[in-house]
Design a protein around this motif. Structure first.
Motif, PDB file in Angstrom:
ATOM      1  N   HIS A  10       0.929  -1.080   0.132  1.00  0.00           N
ATOM      2  CA  HIS A  10       0.019   0.221   0.019  1.00  0.00           C
ATOM      3  C   HIS A  10       0.887   1.336  -0.063  1.00  0.00           C
ATOM      4  O   HIS A  10       1.947   1.215   0.740  1.00  0.00           O
ATOM      5  N   PRO A  11       0.330   2.190  -0.751  1.00  0.00           N
ATOM      6  CA  PRO A  11       0.829   3.714  -0.718  1.00  0.00           C
ATOM      7  C   PRO A  11       1.061   4.400   0.561  1.00  0.00           C
ATOM      8  O   PRO A  11      -0.187   4.175   1.223  1.00  0.00           O
ATOM      9  N   LEU A  12       2.282   4.868   0.873  1.00  0.00           N
ATOM     10  CA  LEU A  12       2.153   5.942   1.782  1.00  0.00           C
ATOM     11  C   LEU A  12       1.824   7.160   1.846  1.00  0.00           C
ATOM     12  O   LEU A  12       2.668   7.881   0.821  1.00  0.00           O
ATOM     13  N   PRO A  13       0.706   7.757   2.322  1.00  0.00           N
ATOM     14  CA  PRO A  13       0.216   8.937   1.792  1.00  0.00           C
ATOM     15  C   PRO A  13       1.195  10.150   2.190  1.00  0.00           C
ATOM     16  O   PRO A  13       1.726  10.137   3.521  1.00  0.00           O
ATOM     17  N   GLY A  14       1.531  11.103   1.484  1.00  0.00           N
ATOM     18  CA  GLY A  14       2.389  12.024   1.485  1.00  0.00           C
ATOM     19  C   GLY A  14       3.764  11.724   1.297  1.00  0.00           C
ATOM     20  O   GLY A  14       4.828  12.418   1.339  1.00  0.00           O
ATOM     21  N   ASP A  15       4.140  10.370   0.598  1.00  0.00           N
ATOM     22  CA  ASP A  15       5.561   9.909   0.338  1.00  0.00           C
ATOM     23  C   ASP A  15       5.303   9.165  -0.919  1.00  0.00           C
ATOM     24  O   ASP A  15       5.341   8.134  -0.995  1.00  0.00           O
ATOM     25  N   PRO A  16       5.331   9.813  -2.044  1.00  0.00           N
ATOM     26  CA  PRO A  16       4.814   9.240  -3.101  1.00  0.00           C
ATOM     27  C   PRO A  16       5.581   7.819  -3.752  1.00  0.00           C
ATOM     28  O   PRO A  16       4.853   7.093  -4.242  1.00  0.00           O
ATOM     29  N   PRO A  17       6.879   7.805  -3.489  1.00  0.00           N
ATOM     30  CA  PRO A  17       7.501   6.818  -3.960  1.00  0.00           C
ATOM     31  C   PRO A  17       7.300   5.456  -3.174  1.00  0.00           C
ATOM     32  O   PRO A  17       7.954   4.547  -3.482  1.00  0.00           O
ATOM     33  N   HIS A  18       6.922   5.715  -2.037  1.00  0.00           N
ATOM     34  CA  HIS A  18       7.013   4.640  -0.777  1.00  0.00           C
ATOM     35  C   HIS A  18       5.730   3.878  -0.758  1.00  0.00           C
ATOM     36  O   HIS A  18       4.302   4.206  -0.730  1.00  0.00           O
ATOM     37  N   PHE A  19       5.769   2.374  -0.523  1.00  0.00           N
ATOM     38  CA  PHE A  19       4.868   1.489  -0.459  1.00  0.00           C
ATOM     39  C   PHE A  19       5.322   0.510   0.937  1.00  0.00           C
ATOM     40  O   PHE A  19       6.414   0.298   1.040  1.00  0.00           O
ATOM     41  N   ASP A  20       4.159   0.376   1.579  1.00  0.00           N
ATOM     42  CA  ASP A  20       4.443  -0.546   2.711  1.00  0.00           C
ATOM     43  C   ASP A  20       3.601  -1.887   2.680  1.00  0.00           C
ATOM     44  O   ASP A  20       2.594  -1.692   1.863  1.00  0.00           O
ATOM     45  N   TYR A  21       4.269  -3.174   2.958  1.00  0.00           N
ATOM     46  CA  TYR A  21       3.483  -4.320   2.893  1.00  0.00           C
ATOM     47  C   TYR A  21       2.638  -4.526   3.930  1.00  0.00           C
ATOM     48  O   TYR A  21       3.093  -4.159   5.263  1.00  0.00           O
ATOM     49  N   ILE A  22       1.433  -4.887   3.696  1.00  0.00           N
ATOM     50  CA  ILE A  22       0.338  -5.036   4.919  1.00  0.00           C
ATOM     51  C   ILE A  22      -0.174  -6.467   4.806  1.00  0.00           C
ATOM     52  O   ILE A  22      -0.809  -6.553   3.826  1.00  0.00           O
ATOM     53  N   GLY A  23       0.234  -7.189   5.621  1.00  0.00           N
ATOM     54  CA  GLY A  23      -0.160  -8.767   5.575  1.00  0.00           C
ATOM     55  C   GLY A  23       0.090  -9.680   6.580  1.00  0.00           C
ATOM     56  O   GLY A  23       0.796  -9.241   7.458  1.00  0.00           O
ATOM     57  N   ASP A  24      -0.302 -10.874   6.663  1.00  0.00           N
ATOM     58  CA  ASP A  24       0.069 -11.931   8.019  1.00  0.00           C
ATOM     59  C   ASP A  24       1.155 -12.236   7.630  1.00  0.00           C
ATOM     60  O   ASP A  24       2.017 -12.282   6.781  1.00  0.00           O
ATOM     61  N   GLY A  25       1.630 -13.151   8.753  1.00  0.00           N
ATOM     62  CA  GLY A  25       2.977 -13.859   8.856  1.00  0.00           C
ATOM     63  C   GLY A  25       4.245 -12.927   8.837  1.00  0.00           C
ATOM     64  O   GLY A  25       5.246 -12.978   8.403  1.00  0.00           O
ATOM     65  N   THR A  26       4.055 -11.563   9.395  1.00  0.00           N
ATOM     66  CA  THR A  26       5.060 -10.573   9.416  1.00  0.00           C
ATOM     67  C   THR A  26       5.543 -10.438  10.971  1.00  0.00           C
ATOM     68  O   THR A  26       4.743 -10.469  11.783  1.00  0.00           O
ATOM     69  N   ILE A  27       6.614 -10.021  11.286  1.00  0.00           N
ATOM     70  CA  ILE A  27       7.114  -9.379  12.472  1.00  0.00           C
ATOM     71  C   ILE A  27       7.758  -7.878  12.466  1.00  0.00           C
ATOM     72  O   ILE A  27       8.108  -7.568  11.413  1.00  0.00           O
ATOM     73  N   ASP A  28       7.790  -7.250  13.571  1.00  0.00           N
ATOM     74  CA  ASP A  28       8.278  -6.005  13.488  1.00  0.00           C
ATOM     75  C   ASP A  28       9.826  -6.196  13.671  1.00  0.00           C
ATOM     76  O   ASP A  28      10.384  -6.576  14.829  1.00  0.00           O
ATOM     77  N   LEU A  29      10.626  -5.959  12.718  1.00  0.00           N
ATOM     78  CA  LEU A  29      12.032  -6.068  12.639  1.00  0.00           C
ATOM     79  C   LEU A  29      12.809  -5.071  13.160  1.00  0.00           C
ATOM     80  O   LEU A  29      14.060  -4.931  13.349  1.00  0.00           O
ATOM     81  N   ARG A  30      12.200  -3.849  13.559  1.00  0.00           N
ATOM     82  CA  ARG A  30      12.984  -2.914  13.908  1.00  0.00           C
ATOM     83  C   ARG A  30      14.109  -2.826  15.217  1.00  0.00           C
ATOM     84  O   ARG A  30      15.077  -2.550  15.342  1.00  0.00           O
ATOM     85  N   SER A  31      13.321  -3.432  16.020  1.00  0.00           N
ATOM     86  CA  SER A  31      14.093  -3.545  17.396  1.00  0.00           C
ATOM     87  C   SER A  31      15.399  -4.849  17.266  1.00  0.00           C
ATOM     88  O   SER A  31      16.291  -4.760  17.617  1.00  0.00           O
ATOM     89  N   ASN A  32      14.895  -5.547  16.289  1.00  0.00           N
ATOM     90  CA  ASN A  32      16.114  -6.741  15.726  1.00  0.00           C
ATOM     91  C   ASN A  32      17.116  -6.176  15.140  1.00  0.00           C
ATOM     92  O   ASN A  32      18.324  -6.527  15.149  1.00  0.00           O
TER      93      ASN A  32
END
Length: 300
Positions: A162-184
């Motif tokens: 899905h496109p991120l509003p306000g950031d034209p080139p940017h897309f984020d994946y939204i779906g099951d089976g994922t985890i938040d990797l940021r702390s990792n």
């Protein structure tokens, strides 16, 4: 597993200037800065490629099969773009690319906290917002910046990108089976720092506090002396960004010892690729330029 909509949208989102970051990364910068991250010029995030590659490999060792490369898909990559996302995100990306039947130009995907630290340190020199390391969507393994975003939008959205509003080139994946990797992503750095600084250890808590920020700034842009591939070798090949590090130097030295002409610069470029293929052919191996177990055994 956590649904990625919880990761991305149940907390404040900083809209970073992806287009400006891409313009910087289009500069022809090859090879890491020979000094500390805090002293590296903000010419391109490629100046911390050495450290970034160590961080990516450490994260892959921590989370096998969860964090994978998509450079085998029909994509063109910007020189400084690391082609890594989480496995479900890659599968969805592959479907979208197959449906459209065109090559996708990817300007950015996973951004290491070393790259994010460079951008964050430079935030006072421009008017654009920058997320602190470990908080950017680009550290989730669920984000990409692409060219022709409007043309790709319907294909990507069909499969959860899905496109991120306000950031034209940017897309984020939204779906099951994922985890938040940021702390990792932060934990991977903390582990590497402690392995290389046993007398100045920091907390391995996955949080980006003052102690971790100071250590990251004082880290060598070319990477630590003790690399994560010292204990478990990574597969070497011609890739984008180009692989660099102590293991590439060891490879080049081994090729020279075997009588193959190659420079020893620590960067796996086209000349090293040619040299590896020559060595493999001499040893009766498939000359594919990929340095894995069989090629290493012949060099021992």
């Amino acid at each position: 597993m956590t649904n990625s909509s919880d990761i991305l949208f149940n907390q404040p989102v900083i809209i970073e200037a992806c287009e400006e970051f891409v313009q910087r990364d289009m500069l022809e910068v090859r090879g890491s800065f020979p000094g500390l991250l805090q002293d590296a010029p903000m010419s391109s995030t490629a100046v911390v490629n050495g450290l970034s590659q160590q961080l990516i490999y450490q994260l892959q060792l921590m989370m096998p099969d969860a964090f994978v490369s998509f450079d085998d898909l029909n994509v063109d990559l910007l020189d400084a773009a690391f082609p890594y996302v989480q496995t479900p995100a890659k599968e969805a990306l592959q479907r979208a690319i197959q449906d459209r039947g065109q090559t996708m130009q990817v300007n950015s995907a996973y951004r290491t906290i070393a790259q994010q630290m460079l951008l964050y340190n430079d935030r006072f020199n421009n008017s654009n917002p920058v997320a602190p390391p470990g908080t950017s969507n680009h550290q989730t393994g669920l984000a990409i910046d692409i060219e022709d975003a409007r043309g790709w939008e319907s294909y990507l959205m069909q499969y959860g990108w899905h496109p991120l509003p306000g950031d034209p080139p940017h897309f984020d994946y939204i779906g099951d089976g994922t985890i938040d990797l940021r702390s990792n992503s932060i934990l991977a750095f903390q582990q590497l720092w402690n392995q290389n600084n046993p007398d100045a250890k920091i907390s391995e808590d996955g949080g980006f506090g003052p102690q971790t920020e100071d250590a990251l700034n004082r880290s060598p842009a070319q990477g630590f002396a003790k690399a994560p591939w010292d204990d478990k070798p990574r597969t070497l090949r011609l890739a984008m960004p180009r692989m660099e590090g102590s293991d590439v130097i060891k490879l080049q030295e081994g090729l020279k010892k075997a009588g193959v002409v190659v420079g020893v610069d620590g960067e796996f470029g086209p000349a090293t690729d040619t040299a590896v293929k020559e060595f493999q052919q001499k040893k009766g191996l498939k000359p594919d330029g990929i340095v894995a177990l069989k090629t290493r055994e012949q060099m021992a």
